[in-house]
Every structure is written in structure tokens, then in C-alpha cells.
Write a protein that holds these residues in place. Structure first.
Motif, short mmCIF file in Angstrom:
data_model
loop_
_atom_site.label_atom_id
_atom_site.label_comp_id
_atom_site.label_asym_id
_atom_site.label_seq_id
_atom_site.Cartn_x
_atom_site.Cartn_y
_atom_site.Cartn_z
N LEU C 321 0.83 -1.21 0.00
CA LEU C 321 0.00 0.00 0.00
C LEU C 321 0.87 1.26 0.00
O LEU C 321 0.56 2.23 -0.68
CB LEU C 321 -0.94 -0.01 1.22
N LEU C 322 1.96 1.22 0.77
CA LEU C 322 2.86 2.38 0.80
C LEU C 322 3.45 2.63 -0.59
O LEU C 322 3.52 3.76 -1.06
CB LEU C 322 3.97 2.18 1.82
N MET C 323 3.84 1.53 -1.25
CA MET C 323 4.40 1.65 -2.60
C MET C 323 3.36 2.29 -3.54
O MET C 323 3.67 3.19 -4.32
CB MET C 323 4.80 0.26 -3.09
N MET C 324 2.13 1.81 -3.44
CA MET C 324 1.08 2.36 -4.31
C MET C 324 0.81 3.83 -3.97
O MET C 324 0.55 4.64 -4.86
CB MET C 324 -0.20 1.54 -4.17
N MET C 325 0.87 4.17 -2.67
CA MET C 325 0.64 5.56 -2.28
C MET C 325 1.69 6.47 -2.91
O MET C 325 1.36 7.56 -3.40
CB MET C 325 0.69 5.70 -0.75
N VAL C 326 2.94 6.01 -2.91
CA VAL C 326 4.01 6.82 -3.51
C VAL C 326 3.73 7.01 -5.00
O VAL C 326 3.81 8.13 -5.54
CB VAL C 326 5.39 6.15 -3.29
N ILE C 327 3.34 5.90 -5.67
CA ILE C 327 3.03 6.00 -7.11
C ILE C 327 1.89 6.99 -7.35
O ILE C 327 1.95 7.84 -8.23
CB ILE C 327 2.69 4.60 -7.67
N HIS C 349 -5.65 -3.42 -8.95
CA HIS C 349 -6.70 -4.26 -8.36
C HIS C 349 -6.28 -5.73 -8.37
O HIS C 349 -6.43 -6.44 -7.38
CB HIS C 349 -8.00 -4.06 -9.12
N ALA C 350 -5.74 -6.17 -9.52
CA ALA C 350 -5.33 -7.58 -9.64
C ALA C 350 -4.25 -7.90 -8.60
O ALA C 350 -4.29 -8.94 -7.95
CB ALA C 350 -4.81 -7.87 -11.05
N ILE C 351 -3.30 -6.98 -8.44
CA ILE C 351 -2.21 -7.22 -7.49
C ILE C 351 -2.75 -7.23 -6.06
O ILE C 351 -2.45 -8.13 -5.27
CB ILE C 351 -1.11 -6.14 -7.66
N ALA C 352 -3.55 -6.20 -5.73
CA ALA C 352 -4.03 -6.06 -4.35
C ALA C 352 -4.88 -7.24 -3.93
O ALA C 352 -4.70 -7.79 -2.84
CB ALA C 352 -4.81 -4.75 -4.21
N THR C 353 -5.80 -7.66 -4.81
CA THR C 353 -6.67 -8.76 -4.41
C THR C 353 -5.90 -10.07 -4.32
O THR C 353 -6.25 -10.94 -3.55
CB THR C 353 -7.88 -8.92 -5.36
N SER C 354 -4.82 -10.18 -5.11
CA SER C 354 -4.04 -11.43 -5.06
C SER C 354 -3.35 -11.59 -3.71
O SER C 354 -3.04 -12.71 -3.31
CB SER C 354 -3.01 -11.46 -6.18
N VAL C 355 -3.06 -10.49 -3.00
CA VAL C 355 -2.47 -10.63 -1.67
C VAL C 355 -3.54 -10.52 -0.58
O VAL C 355 -3.23 -10.33 0.58
CB VAL C 355 -1.33 -9.59 -1.41
N GLY C 356 -4.80 -10.62 -0.99
CA GLY C 356 -5.87 -10.75 -0.01
C GLY C 356 -6.47 -9.44 0.46
O GLY C 356 -7.19 -9.42 1.46
N VAL C 367 -9.62 5.66 -4.59
CA VAL C 367 -10.29 6.93 -4.84
C VAL C 367 -9.78 8.00 -3.87
O VAL C 367 -9.62 9.17 -4.23
CB VAL C 367 -11.82 6.75 -4.79
N MET C 368 -9.47 7.61 -2.61
CA MET C 368 -8.91 8.59 -1.67
C MET C 368 -7.55 9.10 -2.17
O MET C 368 -7.23 10.28 -2.05
CB MET C 368 -8.73 7.96 -0.28
N MET C 369 -6.75 8.20 -2.74
CA MET C 369 -5.44 8.62 -3.25
C MET C 369 -5.59 9.50 -4.49
O MET C 369 -4.87 10.49 -4.66
CB MET C 369 -4.57 7.40 -3.58
#
Ligand code: NA
Ligand code: NA
Lengths: 167, 316, 430
Positions: C321-327, C349-356, C367-369
Motif C-alpha cells: 500500500l505504501l508503494m502504491m501511495m508513492v506511485i 486491483h489484480a495485485i491487491a486482491t491477489s495478496v488478499g 479513490v482517496m489517493m
């Protein structure tokens, strides 16, 4: 020049009306569908298939208008601070590539329409043929190609005469 | 070595993909000593309606597709969707493949791709969301979700208000309570689409209203790129052998039915009024299919009899 | 893997050189797909199928319906009444008009799905009185630009709809899940205003205190908003409508409000429909590009490689999540928000759901980001919108005035990650 401008604004007005119709149809249809379902316990059969066709028509009839207005979203970060002439220089390839992309869409939709016709592809409930829809989508894309072509020429003219920058 | 890229329009974790398709692919790789390799795209690259077109054009090399989306192109295999002829997935899948080989192959309806196998899922009951649906009176004036096709048509004929949408969108309609009942797919799919939780009573229709059927196929050119010997190995594992693998879905369906029954959800059978209404309309559907078959020079009457017999005989 | 990195490189090069993002994605995606599959025919067929699937799609109708509803609401001039009401209740506090702006935006957000529409419509009504009372431009313009982002978090929300359509996530659940985070963000914005006026009391003077009679009288237009909100969001919750239907009913309801308030004429109606068609065409062109580009990325193996890497590195959900926030912070500074959403949603989405990670929760997070990007320089669409409405205010001032709210937004994301229950607990009751 003025006749062309007049011709286009007339054409844009007509397209505007045409693009408004499918959306009005979607509003009326969703409203009546809910109404019919709750009041008569019978939804309108195939409403979703009509909405499918209306959606595609709304998008593709408005596509030439968006293209004409230069309304496609750009990142234009490095083009906002530069001189008008530079801007125009960058705009030529941008308009040209837009035209190419739209041309590929128009061409492949035409091919796709031919395949729908060959395979008798139709929606399940109302048996609406996909081919005419795909042909219509292709034609409106082709109109957008023409619009992008006009914008490319205008951008090229602006490169030659730096005072006139199309927007 | 030939690499085949397969697309799965159902979610990667769907039991059909994990229990049937992927084990089959592994067996193909093993049996050909890795000369035929099957990869799966991590996300679907075409809509459910476009699977055959995409394979034909080489967007990917292999896929499976629901026959309901192929009504304009593949008319004979629609036999599996007729009422009162199905028992379970294994029986119907084998029956469909054998009927295809015996009666349909000459009509060459899959001419744009290389057909590997045909299969069906278990037939679907009617799920009542508050009251059980047992008779035509229960269906009168209620709203019911159904996948498009024969199930929807039969329900409409009873006078119910039928809301039709693709199975993948059924959750949205069912979860909110837009409808009072739903039908058209087995409990296994209802579980995959998270709609099983809304069923308060399950009504079985002996012989099934319909059973969703599918075709498994690969791109023709890519198929020709495989050596003749390996093509034979792949074909031996496909066709009827693949159809028989649907037993895994039957077992899952049986387990899910037991789980649901354990939660106190009643399983009931349709009463005579409902069966009569379905039979009346079913007769018309069967007649229509036989007429279509005749146009393709197929003895529909005989094919239907053969299918029914095979579906029963192979159900165990 | 390498192919996708080259693809991203060329995509950004073209996009930053001024090629519309839609066409840049379409061109790079098609050529990349063709090279990986070894056939242009396959790439062209994929392109045509994606275009037809995305456009001839009844599920997608939810998008123009919510856009149309927003335009009807905008034309009804409800914003003025909402602002007056919020002002009657909050205006007497220090920085009270800024608080009223946040409150009015939050209420307006309940029937509008766009942040730019919310900022634009509030700009007209909230900024003139604040300037008259001697509010600093940074606070008046900054609060309007910032509170405008509530338009996309408080349902209905066009970006949430787009996320749902791109990732096959239930729009109904997304809307339900967004309510609490949306209200939390509104509260954090109020705290941000308190912070600003505490540090700089001269920025936000107090307004006059209204009598209780005036306060209750001011609520007379709020009921229309309330009825419409209850009709669409309540109808969704209760399962009376599907998402598409609630959007259609919402558009009809907003039209009715426009007619009742005598703001809706035939030309206005036609204008709204035409504008909606144009916005729809614009968004869908990007969607075509995004679908084609996403198929190229899928084929390149990037998604699979990233998932593998995440599982091996064992960096965990928080690291991801931190990595995505930076992006999102970097790209959000540079790009228009909707195109950023469309570009990233399918892949992330595909990456996030794959790690649960819960798909609904993740949609709210994205959307917040995205919202933060609306306020950060150099490309901040909400700031641009307020600037367009107030040409005499320097854009630096508006960016400066938005910073406390960006900070509040970051706090909001932090709380949302620390207590993920905020995003999903309402779902349990539906
Ligand atoms: Na909103
Ligand atoms: Na930004």
C-alpha cells in the motif's frame, strides 16, 4: 473558410441532437423498467439490450464532437509552459497520432461488423443484430478521423503562421 | 515445443478452472513430455461473448465458451439446453460429446476453430428467496432472475416477471432483493457468484429445465503447429475424456447441496401444475430444435433420444 | 516483463508530449500486444472486441446517468441554498464560512458524483461572501477546491463507478462502503479549517450569528437534496434498484428538481444531455485505451511477475500500500485524476486482491489517493477549476491554501489503513 466553418457548426449541432437522443432513451427506459417491475411485476423484456445499443450510439455519435473540441484528455504537463509556436509543433504529431488511432478503430470496427454479419451475431433476448450497430460505430469513428485530419492541417498551418494557434 | 495460451472467462479461482481445466492442462503437458505447453492468462482478455472470435483471430490460442452466446453459429449443440433430458454434469457432458460425434460432426458448426471437447454443468433448480416456489400459483406475479435462454422462456410462459441478465451480473440483482426468486444455474455457480446465500428454498425440476453447456476449442493454425502424434495424444485426453472430468463438478455440487441442506434450507420438487406448464412449453422448445436440426440434415428425433439415453447411462 | 516497462516508457513519453492519453494507450497497447503475440491481426481483433464490449454494455450506462444527474443538479442552482443553510448554522464560528463551505460541499456531494462539479458550483456561491468578509484567498479558494473532493468520496461517485466497472466490483457495495470514509474526511477537513484559523486567526474572521428561526428557515431547500439522496442511495441499500437503475432514477429526480425550481428549460435539458454524451465519449475513449493497454500488460507477464515478487519479498500488505501511495502521489501530481484511475485500477486491483486485500476497501483507498492528486501541483484539476472561476487569485495561493487539506487527506488515508474496518463494516448489514 466561413462556409466550411458554417458547414461544420451546422453539422456539430445535428450531431449534438443525435448524441442526446440515446441518453434520453436510457433515462426513460430505466425509469419505465423499474416502474413496470414494481407496479406490474413485469420488467420490460430486453430493456438491457436496448440500453446496450443506446450506450454505444451515445458514445460514438459524440466522438466526433469531442475530437472537434480537442476534448480528449491530455497530460500536457510539458506543453503548458512553452511558446505558442512550440506548442503548435507538438500539436501536429499529437493530432496526427489521434487520427491514426481513430482510423484503426474505424477500420477494425468495420471488419468486426462484417464478421458479426457473417456469423449472424445477435443479442439473446430481442435478437438484435450486432452488425448494423458495429457499422454505425465504424462510420462515426470515420467521421472523427476526418475531424482529426482537419485539426492536423490547422495545427500545421499554425506552425507556419505562429500567430494563429488552434484551440 | 508448442505453447498454447488459454483464456478463462470465468474467474481464475472458479472450481471449473481449478478442478477440471487446469488438471487437464497438466495432464496434456505430462502426456506430451512438455512438447505441448498450456499457459493461462492471469486475467480474461475478452468478454464471455467474444471467446470464439478471439481464438479464431489468435488473440489467445484456446478458450471455452457458453453455447448460449453461440445461438447464431452453433445450433445443434443447443440440444443440451432442452428441458427434461439432463441428469448430472458428467452424464450430460459425455452424452453431448457422443451425440456430437454421432450426429452433429458432419454439420461442421465449429469450422472456425479446432474443437477439443463439449461439456455441460449440472442443471439449475429454482431458488426461492423468501417463499418456496412449488407451483404455477407461486410464480404468478413474482419477479424472478434467470439467465437468458430456455429457462427464461419457460418461466415467462408461466406468467412470472422474468429479469434477464448475464450470470456474472446476477449478484447485483439478487443481493439487493430486486427479485423474489432466481433460476438458471446450479448451486455450484450460485456459490461462485455469491448468490447461494439468498436462497431460502430450492425447487428441483426432475430432468432439469436446462443445463448450461460449453465448447472447449483451440486456434486452428496453432493446432496444426503441433505434430500429428502429439495432436492424437491431446485429443485422447480431450473429447469424451475431458467430458468425464466434469464428475468433479458433480461431486462439488453434491457437497454444496448437502451443506445447504444442513443449514436447514428445504429441497422440494415442483408440483404437477408447474411440471405441466413446463412440459407444455418444453414440447414447443423440443419441436423447434428438431426443426432446426432437420434444416441441417440431422435427424433430431433420433439425436435427442440418443442424448437422453447416454445422459442417463453415464450419470454414475 | 521488459516489454511492459518499455511500453510504459513509450506511453508516458507520448502522453507527456501531448498525445491524448486514450490514443497513446491504444497505440502502445495494440503494437505491444501484436509484438508479443507475433501477429497484428490478433491485436487488431482484440482492439475491436474491447471497443465493442466496453461501449455496447448496459452495465456501463450507470456512468452517463450519474454524470447527467450531476449536470441537472448543477443547473438547478441548489448550491446557493445549501451554502446559505450551512452558513446559518456555522457562520458565527471562527472561520465559520470555511466550515460552512465544507458542510455545503459534503451535502452537495450526496447528490453529485463529480469533484470538479462540486468545486465549480461551490466556487460561485461560497467564495464571494468569504472575500467580502475579508477571508484570506488561500482559505476561501483553498477550502472550496479541497472540499470539492468530497464529491467523489461521498456517494454517488463517478470515479467509484469507473473503478467498479473496470474491476468488476459491485458498485452498490462501493457506494455503501464509501459513506463512512467520506464523512470522516469531511470531519478531518473541518479540523483542518480549525487548524488554519488557530494558526492564522486573521485569515478567517467570524460571521454574524443567525437566530434559530432563521436557521430552521434556511433548511427549506435541503429537503430536496435529502429526498433525492434517500431515493438513490436508500434505494440501492434496500435493493429496490440496481446501480444502473438508481443512476437513472437519480437523473430523473434531479431533472424533476430542476423543473420544480423553474431552472429547467428545453434548451437547458438538451444542453445537459449533449454535454453528458460528450463527457461519456471522452471517458470511454480512455476506457478503450485502458482495456487494450491492460491486455498488453497482462500478456507481458508484468502483473504475474509483480504478484510473484510481492510474495517472495514478503513486504506484506502495508509495504504494498505504501508503494502504491508513492506511485499515486507522484502520478497524481502530474496527471489528470480520472485517466490516472483508469490507467492504474485494473493492474493494481489484480495485485491487491491477489495478496488478499478486500476489493471494496481497495476501491475506496484508490479513490482517496486519486483525490489528493486533484489538489497537488502542478496538475491539480480542482485547483484549476477554482482558478478558472476566480481569475484574479494567483494559482500559487490556491495550491498553498489546499495544503492543510492535503495533509488532512493523508491523515484520512492513514486512519483508513490503520482501521480498515471503516471501509467495510457497513457492508455487513446489507
Ligand atoms: Na458524491
Ligand atoms: Na495533482
Amino acid at each position: 473558410m466561413t462556409t466550411r466553418a458554417f458547414g461544420f457548426s451546422y453539422f456539430a449541432r445535428v450531431l449534438g441532437y443525435v448524441s442526446a437522443l440515446p441518453l434520453a432513451l436510457i433515462v426513460v427506459l430505466t425509469f419505465s423498467d423499474v416502474f413496470a417491475r414494481y407496479v406490474f411485476a413485469h420488467p420490460i423484456p430486453g430493456a438491457s439490450e436496448i440500453i446496450q445499443f443506446a450506450m454505444a450510439m451515445a458514445i460514438f455519435t459524440a466522438l466526433p464532437l469531442v475530437t472537434q473540441a480537442g476534448g480528449h484528455i491530455t497530460v500536457d504537463l510539458f506543453t503548458s509552459g512553452v511558446s505558442n509556436r512550440r506548442k503548435a509543433c507538438l500539436q501536429v504529431p499529437a493530432e496526427l497520432l489521434s487520427g491514426v488511432a481513430l482510423a484503426v478503430i474505424a477500420w477494425r470496427l468495420w471488419v468486426q461488423a462484417g464478421e458479426y454479419a457473417g456469423n449472424n451475431t445477435a443479442t439473446i433476448v430481442l435478437d438484435l443484430n450486432m452488425a448494423p450497430l458495429a457499422y454505425a460505430m465504424s462510420i462515426f469513428s470515420a467521421v472523427s478521423v476526418v475531424v482529426a485530419g482537419v485539426r492536423t492541417i490547422e495545427a500545421m498551418r499554425a506552425v507556419a503562421t505562429p500567430t494563429e494557434v488552434p484551440q | 515445443e508448442t505453447k498454447l495460451l488459454f483464456n478463462m472467462f470465468m474467474a481464475p479461482q472458479d472450481p471449473f478452472n481449478t478442478l477440471v481445466l487446469k488438471p487437464w492442462a497438466e495432464d496434456v503437458i505430462k502426456a506430451t513430455d512438455g512438447r505441448v505447453k498450456i499457459d493461462f492468462a492471469p486475467a480474461s482478455m475478452a468478454s464471455p461473448q467474444a471467446q470464439m472470435d478471439a481464438v479464431e483471430k489468435g488473440v489467445f490460442d484456446g478458450a471455452y465458451m457458453y453455447h448460449g452466446f453461440l445461438q447464431g453459429r452453433v445450433k445443434l449443440s443447443q440440444i443440451a439446453h432442452l428441458p427434461f433430458i439432463n441428469v448430472n454434469a458428467k452424464g450430460s457432458s459425455i452424452a453431448l460429446w457422443r451425440t456430437y460425434e454421432k450426429y452433429f460432426a458432419d454439420a461442421n458448426e465449429y469450422k472456425d476453430v479446432q474443437l477439443l471437447s463439449l461439456f455441460t454443468f449440472p442443471g439449475g433448480p429454482i431458488y426461492g428467496m423468501s417463499d418456496p416456489v412449488k407451483s404455477t400459483a407461486d410464480l404468478d406475479g413474482i419477479k424472478i432472475y434467470s439467465v437468458a435462454g430456455n429457462v427464461a422462456d419457460m418461466l415467462t410462459a408461466t406468467g412470472a416477471g422474468v429479469v434477464v441478465a448475464p450470470a456474472a451480473r446476477s449478484y447485483e440483482i439478487i443481493s439487493g432483493g430486486t427479485v423474489d426468486a432466481f433460476a438458471g444455474y446450479p448451486l455450484y455457480s450460485a456459490t461462485a457468484f455469491h448468490t447461494a446465500q439468498y436462497a431460502k428454498a430450492v425447487t428441483d425440476i426432475p430432468g432439469q429445465m436446462s443445463a448450461p453447456s460449453f465448447a472447449l476449442f483451440v486456434n486452428k493454425k496453432r493446432w496444426q503447429a503441433i505434430s500429428e502424434a502429439d495432436r492424437k495424444i491431446v485429443m485422447d485426453l480431450s473429447g469424451e475424456a475431458f467430458a468425464a472430468r466434469l464428475e468433479a463438478i458433480d461431486q462439488l455440487e453434491a457437497k454444496l447441496r448437502k451443506d445447504v441442506a444442513d443449514q436447514g434450507i428445504p429441497f422440494i420438487e415442483a408440483d404437477e401444475s408447474l411440471m405441466t406448464a413446463f412440459r407444455t412449453y418444453g414440447k414447443k422448445l423440443r419441436g423447434d430444435w428438431i426443426t432446426t436440426a432437420a434444416e441441417l440434415d440431422v435427424d433430431g428425433e433420433a439425436a435427442l433420444k440418443f442424448y437422453e439415453q447416454e445422459a442417463k447411462a453415464n450419470a454414475q | 516483463m521488459i516489454a511492459s516497462l518499455i511500453g510504459f516508457g513509450i506511453l508516458f513519453l507520448l502522453a507527456f508530449a501531448g498525445v491524448p492519453l486514450a490514443f497513446a494507450m491504444l497505440i502502445v497497447g495494440t503494437i505491444g500486444f501484436a509484438l508479443l503475440r507475433g501477429s497484428f491481426e490478433s491485436a487488431y481483433s482484440m482492439l475491436a472486441q474491447q471497443v465493442v464490449d466496453a461501449s455496447a454494455n448496459d452495465g456501463m450506462a450507470v456512468l452517463p446517468m450519474f454524470i447527467l444527474m450531476g449536470l441537472f443538479v448543477h443547473k438547478s442552482d441548489l448550491s446557493e441554498d445549501l451554502y446559505k443553510a450551512a452558513n446559518a448554522w456555522l457562520g458565527h464560528l471562527r472561520g465559520g464560512l470555511a466550515h460552512a463551505t465544507v458542510a455545503a460541499c459534503a451535502i452537495f456531494a450526496a447528490i453529485s458524483g463529480s469533484s470538479i462539479a462540486t468545486a465549480a458550483t461551490m466556487s460561485k456561491v461560497a467564495i464571494p461572501p468569504m472575500r467580502r468578509l475579508g477571508y484570506h484567498d488561500a482559505l476561501s479558494c483553498g477550502s472550496v477546491a479541497s472540499a470539492g473532493v468530497l464529491g467523489v468520496l461521498i456517494p454517488p461517485s463517478v470515479p467509484l463507478v469507473v473503478y467498479g466497472l473496470l474491476t468488476n466490483t459491485d458498485i452498490r457495495q462501493l457506494f455503501i462502503a464509501a459513506i463512512v470514509p467520506g464523512l470522516m474526511l469531511a470531519l478531518l477537513f473541518v479540523i483542518a479549517v480549525v487548524g488554519v484559523v488557530t494558526l492564522r486567526p486573521e485569515w478567517g474572521p467570524t460571521g454574524e450569528r443567525k437566530s434559530w428561526q432563521e436557521r430552521f428557515a434556511s433548511l427549506k431547500s435541503v429537503w430536496m437534496v435529502l429526498v433525492l439522496f434517500v431515493a438513490i442511495i436508500g434505494g440501492l441499500y434496500a435493493g429496490i434498484f440496481t446501480a444502473t437503475e438508481s443512476a437513472g432514477i437519480g437523473a430523473s429526480g434531479a431533472l424533476l428538481i430542476g423543473v420544480l425550481r423553474r431552472k429547467m428549460t428545453w434548451p437547458t435539458l438538451f444542453e445537459c444531455l449533449k454535454d453528458t454524451a460528450r463527457t461519456t465519449a471522452m471517458i470511454f475513449t480512455i476506457v478503450f485505451g485502458a482495456f487494450v493497454f491492460a491486455n498488453f500488460i497482462t500478456l507481458s507477464g508484468l502483473t504475474a511477475a509483480l504478484i510473484d515478487m510481492l510474495q517472495q519479498q514478503n513486504m506484506g500488505t502495508l509495504g504494498l500500500l505504501l508503494m502504491m501511495m508513492v506511485i499515486y502521489l507522484i502520478l497524481g501530481a502530474l496527471m489528470e485524476s480520472l485517466s490516472l484511475l483508469i490507467l492504474t485500477a485494473p493492474i493494481f486491483h489484480a495485485i491487491a486482491t491477489s495478496v488478499g486485500i478486500h476489493p471494496i476497501w481497495f476501491g475506496i483507498f484508490v479513490v482517496m489517493m486519486i483525490e489528493i492528486g486533484l489538489l497537488t501541483p502542478p496538475v491539480g484539476m480542482n485547483v484549476f477549476t477554482v482558478k478558472t472561476m476566480n481569475p484574479d487569485v494567483p494559482i500559487r495561493t490556491i495550491f498553498k491554501g489546499s495544503m492543510p487539506f492535503v495533509a488532512a487527506n493523508m491523515v484520512g488515508v492513514g486512519v483508513f489503513i490503520a482501521f480498515p474496518i471503516i471501509g467495510v463494516f457497513l457492508l455487513r448489514w446489507f
